[in-house]
Design a protein around this motif. Structure first.
Motif, PDB file in Angstrom:
ATOM      1  N   ILE A  22      29.954  25.938 -13.429  1.00 42.61           N
ATOM      2  CA  ILE A  22      30.406  24.602 -14.115  1.00 42.61           C
ATOM      3  C   ILE A  22      29.171  23.789 -13.878  1.00 42.61           C
ATOM      4  O   ILE A  22      28.581  23.639 -12.526  1.00 42.61           O
ATOM      5  CB  ILE A  22      31.372  23.987 -13.186  1.00 42.61           C
ATOM      6  N   LEU A  23      28.758  23.209 -14.700  1.00 40.44           N
ATOM      7  CA  LEU A  23      27.410  22.196 -14.760  1.00 40.44           C
ATOM      8  C   LEU A  23      28.080  20.579 -14.931  1.00 40.44           C
ATOM      9  O   LEU A  23      28.831  20.395 -15.779  1.00 40.44           O
ATOM     10  CB  LEU A  23      26.608  22.469 -16.034  1.00 40.44           C
ATOM     11  N   VAL A  24      27.616  20.160 -13.782  1.00 43.54           N
ATOM     12  CA  VAL A  24      28.454  18.643 -13.689  1.00 43.54           C
ATOM     13  C   VAL A  24      27.186  17.564 -13.770  1.00 43.54           C
ATOM     14  O   VAL A  24      26.224  17.622 -13.130  1.00 43.54           O
ATOM     15  CB  VAL A  24      28.944  18.321 -12.460  1.00 43.54           C
ATOM     16  N   ALA A  25      27.256  16.767 -14.992  1.00 40.49           N
ATOM     17  CA  ALA A  25      26.657  15.642 -15.209  1.00 40.49           C
ATOM     18  C   ALA A  25      26.885  14.384 -15.228  1.00 40.49           C
ATOM     19  O   ALA A  25      27.716  13.732 -16.095  1.00 40.49           O
ATOM     20  CB  ALA A  25      25.704  16.010 -16.539  1.00 40.49           C
ATOM     21  N   LEU A  26      27.103  13.593 -14.083  1.00 36.55           N
ATOM     22  CA  LEU A  26      27.710  12.450 -13.654  1.00 36.55           C
ATOM     23  C   LEU A  26      26.758  11.288 -12.985  1.00 36.55           C
ATOM     24  O   LEU A  26      26.261  11.641 -11.869  1.00 36.55           O
ATOM     25  CB  LEU A  26      28.989  12.704 -12.953  1.00 36.55           C
ATOM     26  N   SER A  27      26.653  10.268 -13.650  1.00 36.63           N
ATOM     27  CA  SER A  27      25.691   9.259 -13.047  1.00 36.63           C
ATOM     28  C   SER A  27      25.896   8.649 -11.538  1.00 36.63           C
ATOM     29  O   SER A  27      25.280   8.470 -10.897  1.00 36.63           O
ATOM     30  CB  SER A  27      25.415   8.177 -13.949  1.00 36.63           C
ATOM     31  N   SER A  28      27.211   8.504 -11.540  1.00 40.35           N
ATOM     32  CA  SER A  28      28.111   7.801 -10.364  1.00 40.35           C
ATOM     33  C   SER A  28      28.122   9.029  -9.314  1.00 40.35           C
ATOM     34  O   SER A  28      28.766   9.803  -9.288  1.00 40.35           O
ATOM     35  CB  SER A  28      29.407   7.447 -10.625  1.00 40.35           C
ATOM     36  N   GLU A  29      27.238   8.654  -7.836  1.00 42.28           N
ATOM     37  CA  GLU A  29      27.188   9.663  -6.992  1.00 42.28           C
ATOM     38  C   GLU A  29      28.803   9.762  -6.401  1.00 42.28           C
ATOM     39  O   GLU A  29      29.213  10.968  -6.049  1.00 42.28           O
ATOM     40  CB  GLU A  29      26.281   9.122  -5.752  1.00 42.28           C
ATOM     41  N   VAL A  30      29.407   8.800  -6.279  1.00 36.65           N
ATOM     42  CA  VAL A  30      30.907   8.807  -5.713  1.00 36.65           C
ATOM     43  C   VAL A  30      31.818   9.786  -6.500  1.00 36.65           C
ATOM     44  O   VAL A  30      32.231  10.486  -6.215  1.00 36.65           O
ATOM     45  CB  VAL A  30      31.592   7.419  -5.548  1.00 36.65           C
ATOM     46  N   ILE A  31      31.779   9.277  -7.896  1.00 35.74           N
ATOM     47  CA  ILE A  31      32.462  10.214  -9.019  1.00 35.74           C
ATOM     48  C   ILE A  31      32.102  11.807  -8.958  1.00 35.74           C
ATOM     49  O   ILE A  31      32.743  12.522  -8.760  1.00 35.74           O
ATOM     50  CB  ILE A  31      32.513   9.576 -10.257  1.00 35.74           C
ATOM     51  N   ARG A  32      30.715  11.669  -8.912  1.00 37.06           N
ATOM     52  CA  ARG A  32      30.047  13.180  -9.051  1.00 37.06           C
ATOM     53  C   ARG A  32      30.569  13.834  -7.748  1.00 37.06           C
ATOM     54  O   ARG A  32      30.999  15.296  -7.749  1.00 37.06           O
ATOM     55  CB  ARG A  32      28.557  13.237  -8.913  1.00 37.06           C
ATOM     56  N   ARG A  33      30.490  13.398  -6.468  1.00 35.38           N
ATOM     57  CA  ARG A  33      30.747  14.142  -5.037  1.00 35.38           C
ATOM     58  C   ARG A  33      32.384  14.322  -5.277  1.00 35.38           C
ATOM     59  O   ARG A  33      32.824  15.340  -4.903  1.00 35.38           O
ATOM     60  CB  ARG A  33      30.330  13.230  -3.883  1.00 35.38           C
ATOM     61  N   GLY A  34      33.044  13.273  -5.694  1.00 33.04           N
ATOM     62  CA  GLY A  34      34.589  13.574  -5.741  1.00 33.04           C
ATOM     63  C   GLY A  34      35.238  14.734  -6.706  1.00 33.04           C
ATOM     64  O   GLY A  34      35.929  15.544  -6.220  1.00 33.04           O
ATOM     65  N   ILE A  35      34.421  14.837  -7.791  1.00 33.55           N
ATOM     66  CA  ILE A  35      34.746  15.937  -8.873  1.00 33.55           C
ATOM     67  C   ILE A  35      34.175  17.286  -8.231  1.00 33.55           C
ATOM     68  O   ILE A  35      34.909  18.301  -8.273  1.00 33.55           O
ATOM     69  CB  ILE A  35      34.211  15.583  -9.908  1.00 33.55           C
ATOM     70  N   CYS A  36      33.128  17.344  -7.709  1.00 31.65           N
ATOM     71  CA  CYS A  36      32.446  18.357  -7.173  1.00 31.65           C
ATOM     72  C   CYS A  36      33.339  19.081  -6.060  1.00 31.65           C
ATOM     73  O   CYS A  36      33.582  20.302  -5.730  1.00 31.65           O
ATOM     74  CB  CYS A  36      31.200  18.354  -6.489  1.00 31.65           C
ATOM     75  N   ASN A  37      33.891  17.958  -5.139  1.00 36.87           N
ATOM     76  CA  ASN A  37      34.765  18.366  -4.114  1.00 36.87           C
ATOM     77  C   ASN A  37      36.096  19.008  -4.587  1.00 36.87           C
ATOM     78  O   ASN A  37      36.709  19.926  -3.922  1.00 36.87           O
ATOM     79  CB  ASN A  37      35.013  17.112  -3.226  1.00 36.87           C
ATOM     80  N   MET A  38      36.616  18.354  -5.715  1.00 40.19           N
ATOM     81  CA  MET A  38      37.810  19.091  -6.271  1.00 40.19           C
ATOM     82  C   MET A  38      37.574  20.461  -6.890  1.00 40.19           C
ATOM     83  O   MET A  38      38.384  21.282  -6.484  1.00 40.19           O
ATOM     84  CB  MET A  38      38.492  18.095  -7.472  1.00 40.19           C
ATOM     85  N   LEU A  39      36.680  20.701  -7.420  1.00 39.64           N
ATOM     86  CA  LEU A  39      36.233  21.903  -8.197  1.00 39.64           C
ATOM     87  C   LEU A  39      35.990  23.007  -7.081  1.00 39.64           C
ATOM     88  O   LEU A  39      36.382  24.099  -7.079  1.00 39.64           O
ATOM     89  CB  LEU A  39      35.107  21.809  -8.961  1.00 39.64           C
ATOM     90  N   GLU A  40      35.685  22.456  -6.108  1.00 44.40           N
ATOM     91  CA  GLU A  40      35.294  23.483  -4.778  1.00 44.40           C
ATOM     92  C   GLU A  40      36.633  24.050  -4.044  1.00 44.40           C
ATOM     93  O   GLU A  40      36.585  25.109  -3.542  1.00 44.40           O
ATOM     94  CB  GLU A  40      34.282  23.059  -3.742  1.00 44.40           C
ATOM     95  N   ARG A  41      37.566  23.106  -4.453  1.00 44.99           N
ATOM     96  CA  ARG A  41      38.982  23.502  -3.746  1.00 44.99           C
ATOM     97  C   ARG A  41      39.689  24.380  -4.566  1.00 44.99           C
ATOM     98  O   ARG A  41      40.944  24.683  -4.232  1.00 44.99           O
ATOM     99  CB  ARG A  41      39.405  22.209  -3.465  1.00 44.99           C
ATOM    100  N   LEU A  42      39.344  24.399  -5.734  1.00 44.53           N
ATOM    101  CA  LEU A  42      40.231  25.272  -7.046  1.00 44.53           C
ATOM    102  C   LEU A  42      39.985  26.780  -6.792  1.00 44.53           C
ATOM    103  O   LEU A  42      39.019  27.200  -6.116  1.00 44.53           O
ATOM    104  CB  LEU A  42      39.756  24.725  -8.255  1.00 44.53           C
ATOM    105  N   ASP A  43      41.066  27.283  -7.027  1.00 49.88           N
ATOM    106  CA  ASP A  43      40.846  28.841  -7.256  1.00 49.88           C
ATOM    107  C   ASP A  43      40.920  29.381  -8.524  1.00 49.88           C
ATOM    108  O   ASP A  43      41.755  28.971  -9.243  1.00 49.88           O
ATOM    109  CB  ASP A  43      42.035  29.582  -6.230  1.00 49.88           C
ATOM    110  N   PRO A  44      40.070  30.239  -9.165  1.00 48.66           N
ATOM    111  CA  PRO A  44      39.049  31.132  -8.347  1.00 48.66           C
ATOM    112  C   PRO A  44      37.928  30.270  -8.045  1.00 48.66           C
ATOM    113  O   PRO A  44      37.579  29.099  -8.798  1.00 48.66           O
ATOM    114  CB  PRO A  44      38.853  32.398  -9.022  1.00 48.66           C
TER     115      PRO A  44
END
Length: 232
Positions: A22-44
């Motif tokens: 997954i390639l994430v292109a988000l300018s807001s660091e807060v939103i970017r970190r939050g979404i990446c954290n969500m994605l890391e918690r998903l399975d698979p």
């Protein structure tokens, strides 16, 4: 020795599969970190590559292999965003657009993008993200209800003179209406008591007649042309 070779081959396959991330292109660091954290918690687990701007993400897109791109609707100019999302689609990646709000101006701006789904920041939860990715994997169109209402408002206030009539069969019209409600092919098939293959055929015909590459644009065009004014 043979087991070692098999293990090496298996690892290579897994590594290759991980590149389809997954390639994430988000300018807001807060939103970017939050979404990446969500994605890391998903399975698979999926390989996640975050970027703070479209230019860097575009370079990574050309050099890597991704199954999904998540990009901010307000990340850059409309021309840059359109080029980026088109490139992603041509490379086989699905495009998920993140909206900071689903107001009329934002909806007007992003309906021409080759997107496969949409998210609104205020709706972001782990459950919402998981459901959205599952729907994308099934080939459905994740679209927030607030955005649907904006599209319908645009259709109601659109000029009849701007509409180009499209001839749909009654079944195609019914399928289009349920597409507009965000139902999956499986849900549509269950509603009408037909096969999923049959639904896919109707969806393909609708996309062809509306001259649209995906369900998102088909629903947008249908709303503009007043084709979704009646329930199925």
């Amino acid at each position: 020795m043979r087991n070692a070779m098999l293990l090496t081959e298996s690892s290579a396959v897994e590594t290759k599969g991980a590149l389809r991330g997954i390639l994430v292109a988000l300018s807001s660091e807060v939103i970017r970190r939050g979404i990446c954290n969500m994605l890391e918690r998903l399975d698979p687990p999926r390989h996640i590559e975050p970027h703070s701007d479209v230019a860097a993400a575009a370079q990574a897109l050309r050099g890597g292999s991704y199954s999904l791109v998540i990009v901010d609707a307000a990340a850059d100019s409309e021309e840059t965003l359109l080029r980026f999302t088109k490139d992603a689609s041509e490379l086989g990646a699905k495009v998920l657009i993140l909206l900071d709000r689903a107001d009329a101006d934002t909806v007007e701006r992003i309906t021409t993008l080759p997107a496969d789904g949409f998210l609104v920041q205020s709706d972001l939860t782990l459950e919402c993200m998981s459901e959205t990715l599952e729907r994308l994997d099934r080939g459905d169109l994740p679209i927030p209800a607030t955005m649907v209402r904006q599209l319908m408002a645009r259709a109601r206030h659109g000029s009849a003179a701007q509409r180009t009539p499209v001839q749909l069969t009654p079944r195609e019209q019914d399928v289009l209406h349920l597409m507009g409600e965000g139902l999956s092919n499986k849900q549509i098939a269950k509603r009408f008591g037909i096969s999923v293959h049959g639904v896919k055929r109707h969806v393909t015909n609708v996309l062809a007649k509306l001259n649209c590459p995906n369900r998102t644009q088909a629903v947008s065009v249908a709303l503009k042309q007043g084709l979704l004014g009646h329930a199925a």
